[in-house]
Write a protein that holds these residues in place. Structure first.
Motif, PDB file in Angstrom:
ATOM      1  N   GLY C  99       0.622  -1.356  -0.372  1.00  0.00           N
ATOM      2  CA  GLY C  99       0.026   0.142   0.212  1.00  0.00           C
ATOM      3  C   GLY C  99       0.879   1.261  -0.279  1.00  0.00           C
ATOM      4  N   ARG C 100       2.168   1.344  -0.086  1.00  0.00           N
ATOM      5  CA  ARG C 100       3.148   2.476  -0.436  1.00  0.00           C
ATOM      6  C   ARG C 100       3.491   2.908  -2.020  1.00  0.00           C
ATOM      7  NH1 ARG C 100       5.979   3.802   5.392  1.00  0.00           N
ATOM      8  NH2 ARG C 100       4.507   2.532   7.004  1.00  0.00           N
ATOM      9  N   ASP C 101       3.923   3.939  -2.187  1.00  0.00           N
ATOM     10  CA  ASP C 101       4.178   4.148  -3.228  1.00  0.00           C
ATOM     11  C   ASP C 101       5.738   3.734  -3.333  1.00  0.00           C
ATOM     12  OD1 ASP C 101       1.795   5.199  -4.478  1.00  0.00           O
ATOM     13  OD2 ASP C 101       2.322   6.879  -4.930  1.00  0.00           O
ATOM     14  N   GLY C 126       8.872   6.555   2.753  1.00  0.00           N
ATOM     15  CA  GLY C 126       8.357   6.485   4.309  1.00  0.00           C
ATOM     16  C   GLY C 126       9.462   5.396   5.085  1.00  0.00           C
ATOM     17  N   GLN C 127       9.963   5.250   3.905  1.00  0.00           N
ATOM     18  CA  GLN C 127      11.077   3.429   4.396  1.00  0.00           C
ATOM     19  C   GLN C 127      12.315   3.683   4.685  1.00  0.00           C
ATOM     20  OE1 GLN C 127       9.636  -0.411   4.264  1.00  0.00           O
ATOM     21  NE2 GLN C 127       8.347   0.482   5.637  1.00  0.00           N
ATOM     22  N   ASP C 128      13.488   3.542   5.411  1.00  0.00           N
ATOM     23  CA  ASP C 128      14.846   3.643   5.172  1.00  0.00           C
ATOM     24  C   ASP C 128      15.504   2.899   3.945  1.00  0.00           C
ATOM     25  OD1 ASP C 128      14.554   6.155   6.688  1.00  0.00           O
ATOM     26  OD2 ASP C 128      14.905   5.626   8.393  1.00  0.00           O
TER      27      ASP C 128
END
Lengths: 163, 163, 163, 163
Positions: C99-101, C126-128
Motif C-alpha cells: 500500500g505504499r508508493d 517512508g522507509q529507510d
C-alpha cells in the motif's frame, strides 16, 4: 527496545582471517576503517598489479571489491569459512590514477538469514570520482548458520523478510 | 555476397599479447582452441590460486573469464591496447573440483562498433556442469577504432544497429 | 576555471518526454526532485502492479529504475531519442511495503562521451531500507552526439578518460 | 541408478499459474515449449509495448525474461508462491525487429536447495542473433522448501554442493 547490529570481528581479527585465507594477497591489503556501516580497505598497488602503461587491471579491482565485501560480512556474523560469493557485478568507470593506492569502501545493503548483499566503490587515493562500482551477494550455507546467527538475524525483524 | 567475420589474431599472436600485457599470469594460461565462434582458455590451477581447503577463489575465476573474453575480442579486431572492460557480471554456480584445471569457453554475443558483449562459462576439466557463468562488455575507444575496423564492422550491417 | 555540469532538461520537459515516449506508464510516474546530483521519481503503485498477496513485481521495479535513470541522463545531455540502455543489473533486497508508493533515487556515476553509468535505489515511501538496488548503463550513439555534447563532455576533462 | 530431474509442472499448469499470478500480462504470453532443459516463451508484441518509432522497451524485455525464468524454476520444483527473484542482469544487444513477436529461451544453470540460477536469451521471431541476454537468480525460502523438495534436490548430489 531497538536491536542494534554489532561488529562481531574487529580489524585485527579480520587481518588474521586474511592471513589464513588469502595468504597470497594479505601483504597488499590493509583494512583502514571498520564500523557497522562500512569498511574501508586499501590495496597497496605494486608493479605486479599493473599492465604495461601503468593501468591497474580489472581482476585486481574485482579482488579488492570481493575481499572488502567478504570482510564486512564476516565482521557482522563472525568467521564462517563456508560463506561464498554467489553473484557479483562490476562497472569499471574510470582509469585509476597512476602511482596511487586503491581504496575500497563497502557497505551491507541487506543482511539476510541466507543471503547478504554488499555494495562497494573503489577510489584512487585522494580522488573523489569512483573508478569502479560493484555489487556482491554472499550465501551463508545452513551448516554455517548456527542457532546464535539465526537468533541474531531474527532480531532484525520484518525488514529482512523474504530471504 | 555474405560477409563472414574473420579471425584477425591467431593463438600464437594472442599468446604474445598475453606475455606482453599480462606477464604475471601468462604462465598459468593457455589458449586451447580458437574459432570465429568461441575461444577456450585453460587456467593451470596452482597452489597460489587456492584458499585453505583447496577452493579456487572467485577473483581467479574472474581473471580467467576476463582474459578469455578479452582474447576473443582481440582475435576479431586485432591488437587494440585501449580496449577496456566496462562492465562484468558473474554467477558462481558450484565449487570447482579439487586438483583440476579450469577451462573457460567464451563467445561473442554482440560485436558493435563501440561495444562488444561476450559470454563465458567456466568448467572444471572433465566435468559437464559449469562452475561459473559470466558476461563482460568491452569498449573500443574512438582512438582505437581506425577506418579499417569501421569498415570491417560496417559489413556486419543492420544486425548490429544500436551501438 | 572549473566546469560545472548543468541540468539541460528540467522536470516539466522530462514529463513531456515521458508523455511522448512512455505513454503507457506516464500517469503512474512523477518526478519529485531533480538536481545535477540526483533525481527522485515516484511510482504510484496501483492494483495492476501487484501480484496476488499484494507484492509489487520485479518488472515494475525494473521499469521504475530504468525510467528514472533514463531521465537523469536526459536531464544532463538533453532529449536524445537514440540513447539506449545497454546493460542493467538489479538486486531485489526486501519486499516492498504494502500500500505504499515506490520512490527511486538515481544518480550518475560516470558521464562519458559514449557511455553513461547510473546507480539507483528504490524505497517504499517512508522507509529507510532500500527494497532494490540497480545499476544501468546507457549508450549515446554517434548520431546523437552532436558537437555541443562533445564540447560539453570535453570540459569534464581527464576524469572521464577512457570512454 | 542415475537420478533424472523431472518436469513437475507442465505447460497447462504453468499457464494456470500465470493467469493467477500475472493477470495483467498473461494474455500476451504463451509458453511454446518446455523440457527439463529449457523453456520457450512468446511475448505477443502489441502497440502498448512499443515506444514511438516502434522499439520494444527494455522493461518489457526484462518482464519476459523474468516470467520465463520463473516458469522454468516452477516447472522443476512445483508451484511455490514464495520463490522470489533476488538478482538479475541483462545485456541489451540489438534492437528487436519491428512487428515481430519476441521469444525467450531460458534454461537452468544451477538448481540448488536455496538458490536457482537461470540464463535466458531473447530473440525476435525468425532471427538468429539474440536481442538480449539475461541471468536471473531465484531464492527458495525455507517455508517453501518442504521435505519432498529437499529429497528431490538431495538426489542431485555433490554437483550442487555449495548452495
Amino acid at each position: 527496545m531497538v536491536f542494534e547490529p554489532m561488529v562481531e570481528m574487529e580489524i585485527p581479527e579480520l587481518h588474521d582471517f586474511l592471513e589464513q585465507e588469502f595468504p597470497q594477497v594479505v601483504d597488499e591489503l590493509r583494512i583502514e576503517a571498520l564500523s557497522v556501516e562500512a569498511i574501508t580497505v586499501r590495496l597497496k598497488v605494486g608493479d605486479h598489479h599493473l599492465r604495461p602503461g601503468g593501468t591497474l587491471g580489472g581482476p585486481a579491482m574485482f579482488m579488492l571489491a570481493d575481499v572488502s565485501a567478504y570482510c564486512i560480512v564476516l565482521s557482522r556474523i563472525g568467521w564462517r569459512p563456508l560463506v561464498v560469493t554467489t553473484n557479483a557485478g562490476i562497472d569499471f568507470l574510470r582509469k585509476p590514477a597512476a602511482g596511487r593506492d586503491l581504496l575500497c569502501v563497502a557497505s551491507i545493503l541487506k543482511m539476510g538469514r541466507e543471503l547478504v548483499v554488499v555494495e562497494a566503490k573503489l577510489f584512487s587515493e585522494g580522488q573523489d570520482a569512483a573508478v569502479a562500482r560493484a555489487n556482491l551477494t554472499y550465501h551463508i550455507p545452513p551448516e554455517d548458520r548456527p542457532q546464535e546467527v539465526i537468533l541474531y538475524l531474527n532480531k532484525q525483524g520484518a525488514e529482512n523478510a523474504g530471504n
